[in-house]
Design a protein around this motif. Structure first.
Motif, PDB file in Angstrom:
ATOM      1  N   PHE A   1       0.833  -1.202   0.000  1.00 33.55           N
ATOM      2  CA  PHE A   1       0.000   0.000   0.000  1.00 33.55           C
ATOM      3  C   PHE A   1       0.869   1.254   0.000  1.00 33.55           C
ATOM      4  O   PHE A   1       0.655   2.175  -0.786  1.00 33.55           O
TER       5      PHE A   1
ATOM      6  N   CYS B   1       2.515   1.684  -3.458  1.00 34.67           N
ATOM      7  CA  CYS B   1       1.711   1.796  -4.676  1.00 34.67           C
ATOM      8  C   CYS B   1       0.588   2.835  -4.634  1.00 34.67           C
ATOM      9  O   CYS B   1       0.186   3.343  -5.677  1.00 34.67           O
ATOM     10  N   VAL B   2       0.043   3.104  -3.478  1.00 32.34           N
ATOM     11  CA  VAL B   2      -1.128   3.979  -3.410  1.00 32.34           C
ATOM     12  C   VAL B   2      -0.700   5.343  -2.896  1.00 32.34           C
ATOM     13  O   VAL B   2      -0.223   5.484  -1.776  1.00 32.34           O
TER      14      VAL B   2
ATOM     15  N   LEU C   1      -9.201   2.371  -6.790  1.00 32.77           N
ATOM     16  CA  LEU C   1      -7.804   2.338  -7.193  1.00 32.77           C
ATOM     17  C   LEU C   1      -7.694   2.644  -8.682  1.00 32.77           C
ATOM     18  O   LEU C   1      -8.529   2.214  -9.477  1.00 32.77           O
TER      19      LEU C   1
ATOM     20  N   GLU D   1      -2.264   1.988  -9.938  1.00 32.38           N
ATOM     21  CA  GLU D   1      -2.183   1.462  -8.569  1.00 32.38           C
ATOM     22  C   GLU D   1      -2.505  -0.033  -8.524  1.00 32.38           C
ATOM     23  O   GLU D   1      -1.817  -0.799  -7.839  1.00 32.38           O
TER      24      GLU D   1
END
Length: 90
Positions: A36, A39-40, A48, A52
């Motif tokens: 998380f 990537c986010v 998402l 992502e």
């Protein structure tokens, strides 16, 4: 394990299961946190983005492959050590 009574065996099995669940949840939590965080980074939408989603998929795959390889390597080293000890070496 044969010297334990049935109730002692059940208690031991329950403790082992609880410990394994706790370890699994810790590992799973680390995976979620790591992927998380990596990537986010856009919180403009509750969904998402495609980037992502792809990043998370690659992250989880790499994380799982890494942990699988680490487990295999640990098993290899453990087997080599056991063989060494059986030969009488220290």
């Amino acid at each position: 394990m044969d010297s334990l009574t049935n109730s002692e065996q059940q208690i031991l099995a329950d403790r082992i299961q609880k410990r394994q669940m706790k370890q699994f949840m810790g590992i799973f939590g680390n995976l979620v946190d790591s992927c998380f965080t990596s990537c986010v980074d856009d919180f403009q939408s509750k969904a998402l983005s495609g980037r992502e989603t792809g990043c998370l998929s690659r992250c989880v795959s790499k994380w799982m492959a890494t942990n699988e390889r680490m487990g295999e390597r640990f098993a290899e080293l453990n087997a080599a050590e056991m063989e060494r000890q059986q030969r009488g070496g220290r």
